[in-house]
Design an enzyme around this catalytic site. Structure first.
Site, PDB file in Angstrom:
ATOM      1  N   TYR A 145       0.845  -1.209   0.000  1.00  0.00           N
ATOM      2  CA  TYR A 145       0.000   0.000   0.000  1.00  0.00           C
ATOM      3  C   TYR A 145       0.878   1.257   0.000  1.00  0.00           C
ATOM      4  O   TYR A 145       0.601   2.225  -0.701  1.00  0.00           O
ATOM      5  CB  TYR A 145      -0.922  -0.031   1.228  1.00  0.00           C
ATOM      6  CG  TYR A 145      -1.654   1.267   1.491  1.00  0.00           C
ATOM      7  CD1 TYR A 145      -2.702   1.677   0.676  1.00  0.00           C
ATOM      8  CD2 TYR A 145      -1.295   2.096   2.556  1.00  0.00           C
ATOM      9  CE1 TYR A 145      -3.375   2.871   0.903  1.00  0.00           C
ATOM     10  CE2 TYR A 145      -1.953   3.293   2.795  1.00  0.00           C
ATOM     11  CZ  TYR A 145      -2.993   3.676   1.959  1.00  0.00           C
ATOM     12  OH  TYR A 145      -3.644   4.866   2.194  1.00  0.00           O
ATOM     13  N   SER A 177      -3.403  12.365   9.270  1.00  0.00           N
ATOM     14  CA  SER A 177      -4.383  12.228   8.189  1.00  0.00           C
ATOM     15  C   SER A 177      -5.788  12.055   8.764  1.00  0.00           C
ATOM     16  O   SER A 177      -5.961  11.448   9.822  1.00  0.00           O
ATOM     17  CB  SER A 177      -4.020  10.995   7.357  1.00  0.00           C
ATOM     18  OG  SER A 177      -5.068  10.632   6.496  1.00  0.00           O
ATOM     19  N   GLN A 190      -4.778  16.996   8.657  1.00  0.00           N
ATOM     20  CA  GLN A 190      -5.113  16.974   7.219  1.00  0.00           C
ATOM     21  C   GLN A 190      -6.593  16.656   7.031  1.00  0.00           C
ATOM     22  O   GLN A 190      -7.133  15.747   7.655  1.00  0.00           O
ATOM     23  CB  GLN A 190      -4.244  15.914   6.520  1.00  0.00           C
ATOM     24  CG  GLN A 190      -4.550  15.715   5.055  1.00  0.00           C
ATOM     25  CD  GLN A 190      -5.650  14.686   4.826  1.00  0.00           C
ATOM     26  OE1 GLN A 190      -5.929  13.876   5.692  1.00  0.00           O
ATOM     27  NE2 GLN A 190      -6.261  14.728   3.651  1.00  0.00           N
ATOM     28  N   TYR A 224      -9.922  16.130   4.182  1.00  0.00           N
ATOM     29  CA  TYR A 224     -10.451  15.958   2.822  1.00  0.00           C
ATOM     30  C   TYR A 224     -11.782  16.679   2.732  1.00  0.00           C
ATOM     31  O   TYR A 224     -12.476  16.817   3.734  1.00  0.00           O
ATOM     32  CB  TYR A 224     -10.709  14.470   2.528  1.00  0.00           C
ATOM     33  CG  TYR A 224      -9.469  13.650   2.341  1.00  0.00           C
ATOM     34  CD1 TYR A 224      -8.661  13.824   1.228  1.00  0.00           C
ATOM     35  CD2 TYR A 224      -9.117  12.689   3.272  1.00  0.00           C
ATOM     36  CE1 TYR A 224      -7.521  13.053   1.053  1.00  0.00           C
ATOM     37  CE2 TYR A 224      -7.985  11.921   3.111  1.00  0.00           C
ATOM     38  CZ  TYR A 224      -7.191  12.103   1.994  1.00  0.00           C
ATOM     39  OH  TYR A 224      -6.070  11.354   1.824  1.00  0.00           O
ATOM     40  N   THR A 254      -6.306  18.546   1.543  1.00  0.00           N
ATOM     41  CA  THR A 254      -5.849  17.790   0.369  1.00  0.00           C
ATOM     42  C   THR A 254      -6.835  17.979  -0.775  1.00  0.00           C
ATOM     43  O   THR A 254      -8.034  17.764  -0.612  1.00  0.00           O
ATOM     44  CB  THR A 254      -5.713  16.293   0.719  1.00  0.00           C
ATOM     45  OG1 THR A 254      -4.736  16.167   1.748  1.00  0.00           O
ATOM     46  CG2 THR A 254      -5.277  15.471  -0.489  1.00  0.00           C
ATOM     47  N   LYS A 273      -2.774  21.173  -0.237  1.00  0.00           N
ATOM     48  CA  LYS A 273      -1.891  20.098  -0.707  1.00  0.00           C
ATOM     49  C   LYS A 273      -2.425  19.494  -2.013  1.00  0.00           C
ATOM     50  O   LYS A 273      -3.620  19.218  -2.112  1.00  0.00           O
ATOM     51  CB  LYS A 273      -1.806  19.022   0.380  1.00  0.00           C
ATOM     52  CG  LYS A 273      -0.911  17.855   0.050  1.00  0.00           C
ATOM     53  CD  LYS A 273      -0.660  17.003   1.276  1.00  0.00           C
ATOM     54  CE  LYS A 273       0.148  15.784   0.952  1.00  0.00           C
ATOM     55  NZ  LYS A 273      -0.648  14.752   0.256  1.00  0.00           N
ATOM     56  N   HIS A 282       0.675  13.477  -4.804  1.00  0.00           N
ATOM     57  CA  HIS A 282       0.208  12.427  -3.888  1.00  0.00           C
ATOM     58  C   HIS A 282       1.150  11.210  -3.938  1.00  0.00           C
ATOM     59  O   HIS A 282       0.717  10.061  -3.965  1.00  0.00           O
ATOM     60  CB  HIS A 282      -1.230  12.022  -4.244  1.00  0.00           C
ATOM     61  CG  HIS A 282      -2.075  11.726  -3.048  1.00  0.00           C
ATOM     62  ND1 HIS A 282      -2.954  12.625  -2.491  1.00  0.00           N
ATOM     63  CD2 HIS A 282      -2.152  10.628  -2.265  1.00  0.00           C
ATOM     64  CE1 HIS A 282      -3.546  12.083  -1.444  1.00  0.00           C
ATOM     65  NE2 HIS A 282      -3.057  10.868  -1.276  1.00  0.00           N
TER      66      HIS A 282
HETATM   67  C1  HOC Z   1     -10.555   4.653   2.187  1.00  0.00           C
HETATM   68  C2  HOC Z   1      -9.912   5.893   1.724  1.00  0.00           C
HETATM   69  O1  HOC Z   1      -3.777   9.453   1.060  1.00  0.00           O
HETATM   70  C3  HOC Z   1      -3.591   7.346  -0.033  1.00  0.00           C
HETATM   71  C4  HOC Z   1      -4.242   8.156   1.065  1.00  0.00           C
HETATM   72  C5  HOC Z   1      -5.694   8.131   0.945  1.00  0.00           C
HETATM   73  C6  HOC Z   1      -6.402   7.359   1.952  1.00  0.00           C
HETATM   74  C7  HOC Z   1      -7.865   7.223   1.597  1.00  0.00           C
HETATM   75  C8  HOC Z   1      -8.467   5.996   2.142  1.00  0.00           C
HETATM   76  O2  HOC Z   1      -3.760   6.143  -0.021  1.00  0.00           O
HETATM   77  O3  HOC Z   1      -2.906   7.878  -0.885  1.00  0.00           O
END
Ligand code: HOC
Length: 390
Positions: free
Chosen positions: A26, A108, A129, A131, A157, A253, A277
């Protein structure tokens, strides 16, 4: 043994061994063909330093300020999703390491530890942070919680309203709803240290969301709600609403284009993060270091004092120096600290910061400087295509 760790790459290798495959992947992947993800690191290497000699380089300092806060080097920790899956309580551990090192930590929205968890375990104000989400009530509450926790800046973001596809996440079953493969579940058995830590925490979900929606303990319900929340109607007017709710310093961001940097100035942002990102969203976008000069130039032309930060591909102190010399006021790092966290927890994050600072200090000295605040682009040989990016 931390004494054998000499660079971020060493931490990455240990993290790969210790963190379950689906969570390691991830972090360590980009979207689609990963071209932007790779360009983020390789473009840094194209900027060459001009070495200077026979300059008195004793008494050096990497200390500066970010939004008026004193920092031991021009670096803050980027907001990263589900950090507590690299290591149990990961957000608390990273925030403590950042505090000990004297740099800002950003939590986050999509963290495992909540705003209150981090605030209870640190004394230095951290950044939060946010959203843009459809549930404005949830956003308003998050903002109030961040205020109450004493957060010193809100990082909004702007580049995740639609998700870039990361092939490995799908293959690993890190999807909505999560469907881990049998292989991934068996892989957990090979990570006893990770499992042991995870068994000793109850922070295994989205800590900021639990409590807000019914049935948040059901991972299917929680992940579906979360994914559906990203508001694709986000536009510059929404920022005014966020500013009203927050009333404090705002960092935007996800800026990659000088026109958006100009919009950020017009909307009164205190800082922007030049970011793609981590190459996890628009594959084919330029590397952030290549996008930086045109943005710096536009902000300068506007006579704005808005600070400019950059993230993406920073793995060494040399990269910090390159970004700073090219006009960034500071950098932010995601993967570099996450590798340290996955490898050795809080001590690993501290080690990552220590390595980066040491590399920054030594490279600055080779370029004939003793004070980071005096470094400028004279120390660089800049490829033509960096300047032409308008
Ligand atoms: C379920 C959503 O910044 C990334 C993170 C975003 C996380 C969102 C999770 O994975 O880039």
């Amino acid at each position: 043994d931390l004494s054998k760790i000499t660079c971020i790459e060493d931490l990455r290798k240990v993290a790969k061994r210790k963190v379950p495959k689906m969570f390691y992947d991830y972090v360590d992947c980009g979207s689609y063909t990963q071209s932007t993800y790779y360009a983020n690191t390789t473009d840094f290497e194209r900027l060459k330093f001009r070495q200077r000699v026979a300059v008195n380089i004793s008494n050096r300092s990497t200390a500066t300020t970010m939004l008026g806060e004193k920092v031991s080097m021009p670096l803050a920790i980027s907001p990263t999703g589900i950090t507590g899956m690299q290591r149990a309580d990961g957000e608390i551990l990273a925030a403590k390491a950042a505090e000990a090192f004297g740099i800002p930590f950003t939590l986050s929205t999509m963290s495992c530890c909540s705003i209150e968890d981090v605030a209870a375990n640190t004394t230095r104000p951290f950044w939060f942070q946010l959203y843009m989400m459809k549930d404005r009530d949830f956003m308003a509450r998050l903002i109030q919680r961040a205020k109450k926790a004493g957060c010193s800046a809100l990082v909004v973001t702007l580049d995740l309203q639609v998700p870039g596809q990361r092939h490995l996440d799908i293959k690993n079953g890190l999807s909505t709803p999560p469907k881990p493969t049998l292989r991934n579940l068996l892989n957990l058995a090979t990570k006893p240290e990770w499992c042991w830590h995870m068994l000793h925490t109850n922070r295994r979900s989205f800590g900021n969301i639990v409590g807000h929606i019914p049935q948040a303990d059901n991972l299917k319900v929680l992940s579906k709600w979360t994914v559906e929340q990203f508001d694709t109607t986000l536009n510059w007017n929404d920022l005014e609403w966020i500013k009203e709710q927050w009333g404090g310093k705002i960092i935007l961001k996800g800026i990659l284009d000088p026109r958006d940097a100009e919009m950020a100035v017009q909307h009164g942002a205190d800082a922007i993060v030049v970011s793609n990102h981590g190459g996890r969203q628009l594959d084919g976008a330029p590397s952030t270091i290549q996008a930086l000069p045109a943005i710096v130039e536009r902000v300068k032309q506007l006579g704005s004092s808005m600070e400019i930060y950059i993230d993406g591909g920073i793995r060494t102190g040399q990269d910090i120096l390159r970004a700073y010399a090219l006009g960034a006021d500071a950098v932010m790092v995601g993967r570099a600290f996450l590798y340290g966290l996955g490898a050795y927890g809080q001590a690993g994050v501290y080690k990552a910061l220590e390595l980066l600072q040491k590399e920054l200090d030594i490279s600055m000295a080779f370029c004939g400087h003793t004070d980071i605040n005096k470094v400028n682009k004279d120390i660089l040989i800049i490829p033509n295509d960096f300047a032409q990016n308008h």
